[in-house]
Design a protein around this motif. Structure first.
Motif, PDB file in Angstrom:
ATOM      1  N   MET A   1      16.115  44.582  42.012  1.00  0.00           N
ATOM      2  CA  MET A   1      14.992  44.522  42.941  1.00  0.00           C
ATOM      3  C   MET A   1      15.242  43.407  43.960  1.00  0.00           C
ATOM      4  O   MET A   1      15.999  42.480  43.705  1.00  0.00           O
ATOM      5  CB  MET A   1      13.697  44.256  42.184  1.00  0.00           C
ATOM      6  CG  MET A   1      13.281  45.389  41.231  1.00  0.00           C
ATOM      7  SD  MET A   1      13.027  46.976  42.016  1.00  0.00           S
ATOM      8  CE  MET A   1      11.444  46.770  42.755  1.00  0.00           C
ATOM      9  N   ASN A   2      14.559  43.552  45.078  1.00  0.00           N
ATOM     10  CA  ASN A   2      14.736  42.608  46.169  1.00  0.00           C
ATOM     11  C   ASN A   2      13.385  42.159  46.711  1.00  0.00           C
ATOM     12  O   ASN A   2      12.463  42.961  46.819  1.00  0.00           O
ATOM     13  CB  ASN A   2      15.527  43.257  47.310  1.00  0.00           C
ATOM     14  CG  ASN A   2      16.862  43.770  46.849  1.00  0.00           C
ATOM     15  OD1 ASN A   2      16.972  44.923  46.457  1.00  0.00           O
ATOM     16  ND2 ASN A   2      17.859  42.930  46.870  1.00  0.00           N
ATOM     17  N   LYS A   3      13.307  40.887  47.047  1.00  0.00           N
ATOM     18  CA  LYS A   3      12.118  40.347  47.693  1.00  0.00           C
ATOM     19  C   LYS A   3      12.358  40.419  49.194  1.00  0.00           C
ATOM     20  O   LYS A   3      13.387  39.951  49.687  1.00  0.00           O
ATOM     21  CB  LYS A   3      11.900  38.897  47.248  1.00  0.00           C
ATOM     22  CG  LYS A   3      10.629  38.281  47.775  1.00  0.00           C
ATOM     23  CD  LYS A   3      10.436  36.894  47.183  1.00  0.00           C
ATOM     24  CE  LYS A   3       9.130  36.272  47.590  1.00  0.00           C
ATOM     25  NZ  LYS A   3       8.957  34.939  46.984  1.00  0.00           N
ATOM     26  N   VAL A   4      11.405  41.025  49.909  1.00  0.00           N
ATOM     27  CA  VAL A   4      11.500  41.152  51.361  1.00  0.00           C
ATOM     28  C   VAL A   4      10.365  40.344  51.968  1.00  0.00           C
ATOM     29  O   VAL A   4       9.182  40.629  51.724  1.00  0.00           O
ATOM     30  CB  VAL A   4      11.406  42.625  51.807  1.00  0.00           C
ATOM     31  CG1 VAL A   4      11.531  42.731  53.317  1.00  0.00           C
ATOM     32  CG2 VAL A   4      12.485  43.461  51.117  1.00  0.00           C
ATOM     33  N   SER A  24      18.882  47.627  46.945  1.00  0.00           N
ATOM     34  CA  SER A  24      20.277  47.482  46.541  1.00  0.00           C
ATOM     35  C   SER A  24      21.101  48.678  46.997  1.00  0.00           C
ATOM     36  O   SER A  24      20.723  49.828  46.775  1.00  0.00           O
ATOM     37  CB  SER A  24      20.359  47.337  45.023  1.00  0.00           C
ATOM     38  OG  SER A  24      21.697  47.200  44.615  1.00  0.00           O
ATOM     39  N   GLY A  25      22.221  48.398  47.667  1.00  0.00           N
ATOM     40  CA  GLY A  25      23.120  49.441  48.149  1.00  0.00           C
ATOM     41  C   GLY A  25      22.801  49.936  49.544  1.00  0.00           C
ATOM     42  O   GLY A  25      23.598  50.650  50.150  1.00  0.00           O
ATOM     43  N   LYS A  26      21.648  49.558  50.097  1.00  0.00           N
ATOM     44  CA  LYS A  26      21.289  49.950  51.458  1.00  0.00           C
ATOM     45  C   LYS A  26      21.807  48.921  52.445  1.00  0.00           C
ATOM     46  O   LYS A  26      21.974  47.750  52.110  1.00  0.00           O
ATOM     47  CB  LYS A  26      19.767  50.054  51.610  1.00  0.00           C
ATOM     48  CG  LYS A  26      19.148  51.122  50.749  1.00  0.00           C
ATOM     49  CD  LYS A  26      17.651  51.122  50.881  1.00  0.00           C
ATOM     50  CE  LYS A  26      17.063  52.147  49.923  1.00  0.00           C
ATOM     51  NZ  LYS A  26      15.614  52.102  49.889  1.00  0.00           N
ATOM     52  N   GLY A  65      18.970  41.676  43.801  1.00  0.00           N
ATOM     53  CA  GLY A  65      18.600  40.270  43.692  1.00  0.00           C
ATOM     54  C   GLY A  65      18.597  39.514  45.007  1.00  0.00           C
ATOM     55  O   GLY A  65      18.098  38.391  45.064  1.00  0.00           O
ATOM     56  N   ASP A  66      19.150  40.116  46.074  1.00  0.00           N
ATOM     57  CA  ASP A  66      19.140  39.452  47.378  1.00  0.00           C
ATOM     58  C   ASP A  66      17.707  39.307  47.880  1.00  0.00           C
ATOM     59  O   ASP A  66      16.854  40.170  47.645  1.00  0.00           O
ATOM     60  CB  ASP A  66      19.929  40.255  48.418  1.00  0.00           C
ATOM     61  CG  ASP A  66      21.438  40.114  48.285  1.00  0.00           C
ATOM     62  OD1 ASP A  66      21.891  39.201  47.565  1.00  0.00           O
ATOM     63  OD2 ASP A  66      22.149  40.915  48.916  1.00  0.00           O
TER      64      ASP A  66
END
Length: 77
Positions: A1-4, A24-26, A65-66
């Protein structure tokens, strides 16, 4: 998951300071297009993007995780 993270008028448009999404992967461009369509975000092509606090290009691939931040242009005087 990513925090935006969203700043300025983007935060107002989304209605949240940040979202948790699976990006992730985009590429940055793909994420911008997806969020722009979902939240009707204006002028995403002029928005700077940072991944983990470093500026990123449109073709950079996001990893799990980014943390992604969308930063509109700033003007002032």
């Amino acid at each position: 998951m990513n925090k935006v993270l969203f700043f300025a008028h983007l935060r107002d448009a989304v209605g949240e300071e940040f979202l948790t999404v699976n990006a992730s992967g985009k590429t940055v461009a793909e994420l911008k297009a997806e969020l722009s369509a979902k939240y009707n975000l204006p002028k995403m092509e002029t928005i700077m993007t940072a991944i983990n606090e470093e500026f990123a290009s449109h073709d950079e691939v996001i990893r799990d995780g980014d943390e992604i931040a969308f930063i509109p242009p700033v003007s002032g005087g």
